[in-house]
Design a protein around this motif. Sequence first.
Motif, PDB file in Angstrom:
ATOM      1  N   LEU A 122       0.822  -1.203   0.000  1.00  0.00           N
ATOM      2  CA  LEU A 122       0.000   0.000   0.000  1.00  0.00           C
ATOM      3  C   LEU A 122       0.858   1.256   0.000  1.00  0.00           C
ATOM      4  O   LEU A 122       0.597   2.190  -0.757  1.00  0.00           O
ATOM      5  CB  LEU A 122      -0.921   0.009   1.227  1.00  0.00           C
ATOM      6  CG  LEU A 122      -1.796   1.253   1.399  1.00  0.00           C
ATOM      7  CD1 LEU A 122      -2.811   1.358   0.270  1.00  0.00           C
ATOM      8  CD2 LEU A 122      -2.502   1.227   2.748  1.00  0.00           C
ATOM      9  N   GLU A 123       1.891   1.278   0.846  1.00  0.00           N
ATOM     10  CA  GLU A 123       2.767   2.445   0.961  1.00  0.00           C
ATOM     11  C   GLU A 123       4.215   1.990   1.044  1.00  0.00           C
ATOM     12  O   GLU A 123       4.515   0.949   1.637  1.00  0.00           O
ATOM     13  CB  GLU A 123       2.443   3.252   2.224  1.00  0.00           C
ATOM     14  CG  GLU A 123       1.043   3.848   2.279  1.00  0.00           C
ATOM     15  CD  GLU A 123       0.804   4.587   3.591  1.00  0.00           C
ATOM     16  OE1 GLU A 123       1.761   4.726   4.384  1.00  0.00           O
ATOM     17  OE2 GLU A 123      -0.345   5.000   3.827  1.00  0.00           O
ATOM     18  N   GLY A 124       5.125   2.772   0.463  1.00  0.00           N
ATOM     19  CA  GLY A 124       6.548   2.513   0.617  1.00  0.00           C
ATOM     20  C   GLY A 124       7.113   1.588  -0.442  1.00  0.00           C
ATOM     21  O   GLY A 124       6.458   1.249  -1.430  1.00  0.00           O
ATOM     22  N   THR A 125       8.346   1.162  -0.207  1.00  0.00           N
ATOM     23  CA  THR A 125       9.077   0.306  -1.146  1.00  0.00           C
ATOM     24  C   THR A 125       9.659  -0.879  -0.388  1.00  0.00           C
ATOM     25  O   THR A 125      10.437  -0.692   0.560  1.00  0.00           O
ATOM     26  CB  THR A 125      10.212   1.084  -1.832  1.00  0.00           C
ATOM     27  OG1 THR A 125       9.662   2.226  -2.492  1.00  0.00           O
ATOM     28  CG2 THR A 125      10.920   0.215  -2.860  1.00  0.00           C
ATOM     29  N   LEU A 126       9.282  -2.070  -0.782  1.00  0.00           N
ATOM     30  CA  LEU A 126       9.744  -3.281  -0.112  1.00  0.00           C
ATOM     31  C   LEU A 126      10.554  -4.155  -1.057  1.00  0.00           C
ATOM     32  O   LEU A 126      10.164  -4.358  -2.213  1.00  0.00           O
ATOM     33  CB  LEU A 126       8.560  -4.099   0.414  1.00  0.00           C
ATOM     34  CG  LEU A 126       7.661  -3.481   1.482  1.00  0.00           C
ATOM     35  CD1 LEU A 126       6.538  -4.447   1.828  1.00  0.00           C
ATOM     36  CD2 LEU A 126       8.466  -3.143   2.732  1.00  0.00           C
ATOM     37  N   THR A 147      11.682  -5.932  -6.062  1.00  0.00           N
ATOM     38  CA  THR A 147      11.407  -4.699  -5.331  1.00  0.00           C
ATOM     39  C   THR A 147       9.999  -4.234  -5.672  1.00  0.00           C
ATOM     40  O   THR A 147       9.666  -4.064  -6.846  1.00  0.00           O
ATOM     41  CB  THR A 147      12.433  -3.603  -5.691  1.00  0.00           C
ATOM     42  OG1 THR A 147      13.736  -4.043  -5.293  1.00  0.00           O
ATOM     43  CG2 THR A 147      12.099  -2.308  -4.964  1.00  0.00           C
ATOM     44  N   LEU A 148       9.176  -4.060  -4.643  1.00  0.00           N
ATOM     45  CA  LEU A 148       7.761  -3.731  -4.826  1.00  0.00           C
ATOM     46  C   LEU A 148       7.479  -2.292  -4.430  1.00  0.00           C
ATOM     47  O   LEU A 148       7.999  -1.790  -3.428  1.00  0.00           O
ATOM     48  CB  LEU A 148       6.887  -4.662  -3.982  1.00  0.00           C
ATOM     49  CG  LEU A 148       7.082  -6.167  -4.151  1.00  0.00           C
ATOM     50  CD1 LEU A 148       6.082  -6.919  -3.279  1.00  0.00           C
ATOM     51  CD2 LEU A 148       6.946  -6.585  -5.603  1.00  0.00           C
ATOM     52  N   ASN A 149       6.624  -1.656  -5.199  1.00  0.00           N
ATOM     53  CA  ASN A 149       6.160  -0.299  -4.939  1.00  0.00           C
ATOM     54  C   ASN A 149       4.648  -0.319  -4.708  1.00  0.00           C
ATOM     55  O   ASN A 149       4.004  -1.355  -4.925  1.00  0.00           O
ATOM     56  CB  ASN A 149       6.522   0.607  -6.119  1.00  0.00           C
ATOM     57  CG  ASN A 149       8.026   0.735  -6.286  1.00  0.00           C
ATOM     58  OD1 ASN A 149       8.721   1.187  -5.382  1.00  0.00           O
ATOM     59  ND2 ASN A 149       8.543   0.318  -7.443  1.00  0.00           N
ATOM     60  N   PRO A 150       4.054   0.800  -4.271  1.00  0.00           N
ATOM     61  CA  PRO A 150       2.605   0.808  -4.023  1.00  0.00           C
ATOM     62  C   PRO A 150       1.806   0.277  -5.208  1.00  0.00           C
ATOM     63  O   PRO A 150       2.044   0.654  -6.352  1.00  0.00           O
ATOM     64  CB  PRO A 150       2.315   2.289  -3.769  1.00  0.00           C
ATOM     65  CG  PRO A 150       3.578   2.800  -3.156  1.00  0.00           C
ATOM     66  CD  PRO A 150       4.681   2.085  -3.900  1.00  0.00           C
ATOM     67  N   GLY A 151       0.891  -0.636  -4.917  1.00  0.00           N
ATOM     68  CA  GLY A 151       0.072  -1.247  -5.951  1.00  0.00           C
ATOM     69  C   GLY A 151       0.601  -2.569  -6.457  1.00  0.00           C
ATOM     70  O   GLY A 151      -0.102  -3.301  -7.162  1.00  0.00           O
ATOM     71  N   ASP A 152       1.843  -2.922  -6.093  1.00  0.00           N
ATOM     72  CA  ASP A 152       2.440  -4.174  -6.564  1.00  0.00           C
ATOM     73  C   ASP A 152       2.010  -5.347  -5.689  1.00  0.00           C
ATOM     74  O   ASP A 152       1.730  -5.197  -4.496  1.00  0.00           O
ATOM     75  CB  ASP A 152       3.968  -4.078  -6.566  1.00  0.00           C
ATOM     76  CG  ASP A 152       4.497  -3.124  -7.623  1.00  0.00           C
ATOM     77  OD1 ASP A 152       3.724  -2.779  -8.543  1.00  0.00           O
ATOM     78  OD2 ASP A 152       5.676  -2.743  -7.541  1.00  0.00           O
ATOM     79  N   VAL A 153       1.996  -6.533  -6.309  1.00  0.00           N
ATOM     80  CA  VAL A 153       1.594  -7.766  -5.627  1.00  0.00           C
ATOM     81  C   VAL A 153       2.666  -8.823  -5.849  1.00  0.00           C
ATOM     82  O   VAL A 153       3.250  -8.913  -6.936  1.00  0.00           O
ATOM     83  CB  VAL A 153       0.232  -8.274  -6.176  1.00  0.00           C
ATOM     84  CG1 VAL A 153      -0.102  -9.647  -5.608  1.00  0.00           C
ATOM     85  CG2 VAL A 153      -0.878  -7.273  -5.842  1.00  0.00           C
ATOM     86  N   PHE A 154       2.930  -9.627  -4.822  1.00  0.00           N
ATOM     87  CA  PHE A 154       3.910 -10.714  -4.928  1.00  0.00           C
ATOM     88  C   PHE A 154       3.364 -11.918  -4.182  1.00  0.00           C
ATOM     89  O   PHE A 154       2.683 -11.777  -3.165  1.00  0.00           O
ATOM     90  CB  PHE A 154       5.255 -10.289  -4.336  1.00  0.00           C
ATOM     91  CG  PHE A 154       6.420 -11.137  -4.769  1.00  0.00           C
ATOM     92  CD1 PHE A 154       7.031 -10.909  -5.997  1.00  0.00           C
ATOM     93  CD2 PHE A 154       6.898 -12.150  -3.962  1.00  0.00           C
ATOM     94  CE1 PHE A 154       8.119 -11.678  -6.404  1.00  0.00           C
ATOM     95  CE2 PHE A 154       7.986 -12.932  -4.358  1.00  0.00           C
ATOM     96  CZ  PHE A 154       8.597 -12.686  -5.578  1.00  0.00           C
ATOM     97  N   ASN A 171       8.267   5.097   6.152  1.00  0.00           N
ATOM     98  CA  ASN A 171       7.514   3.924   6.581  1.00  0.00           C
ATOM     99  C   ASN A 171       6.908   3.199   5.384  1.00  0.00           C
ATOM    100  O   ASN A 171       6.714   3.786   4.315  1.00  0.00           O
ATOM    101  CB  ASN A 171       6.399   4.329   7.544  1.00  0.00           C
ATOM    102  CG  ASN A 171       6.932   4.860   8.858  1.00  0.00           C
ATOM    103  OD1 ASN A 171       8.055   4.567   9.254  1.00  0.00           O
ATOM    104  ND2 ASN A 171       6.118   5.654   9.544  1.00  0.00           N
ATOM    105  N   ALA A 172       6.609   1.939   5.580  1.00  0.00           N
ATOM    106  CA  ALA A 172       5.951   1.146   4.543  1.00  0.00           C
ATOM    107  C   ALA A 172       4.803   0.364   5.170  1.00  0.00           C
ATOM    108  O   ALA A 172       4.862  -0.011   6.348  1.00  0.00           O
ATOM    109  CB  ALA A 172       6.938   0.196   3.866  1.00  0.00           C
TER     110      ALA A 172
END
Length: 224
Positions: A122-126, A147-154, A171-172
């Motif tokens: 939802l928020e941040g970069t993971l 590397t995931l950004n808002p809106g990405d799914v894994f 924060n994420a």
Amino acid sequence: MGTPFLITIATMALLSSLAIASDPSPLQDFCVAINDPKNAVFVNGKICKDPKVVNANDFFFQGLNVPRNTANRQGSNVTAVNVNNLAGLNTLGVSLARLDFAPYGLNPPHTHPRATEVLFVLEGTLNVGFVTSNPPNNMKNQLFTKTLNPGDVFVFPEGLIHFQFNVAKTNAVAFAGFGSQNPGVITIANAVFGSDPLISADVLAKAFQVDKKVIDLLEAQFLK
């Protein structure tokens, strides 16, 4: 969070509905869990509440929009919503969680023995990833990472070791759907170095090919 939070919940509901649940299929409309230590009945899950006394609150959980405290050594906090705090999930084969990360916070390598996980940022970069099970012929376990950004799914397949790491200075927040009413979690470091009683240092030193002093140091971190 307003609208983004509502979009997140709707997305996770859709993902959960598409997941192939690993729990047994229900044989009734619902089976609301009831914790009764005096009851001697053992089932694969939880015993059912009498349908005549079931009410809407048995299917209700609130507060998943509230940020959680990440002031800990890992810099992360997982808020699980499963059969243990939402009794109406019993036998339905789905659950979810909110994941909060401080800057550079980590949800350390762990597994869910009973569920595939679908993660939505939802928020941040993971930075996320999972490792395959042991391959044949002494080949190395393969790491799949992204590397995931808002809106990405894994997706993390059931039972495989995986992690999430906040690589940003902010924060994420992420949400996860699981194909089980009670996915379970085994945090690798905690299980290996913090079990009760402790695994023999001789065993771990040989397994990790290090001196026993290194094992003693690692185990000491989980006795604090």
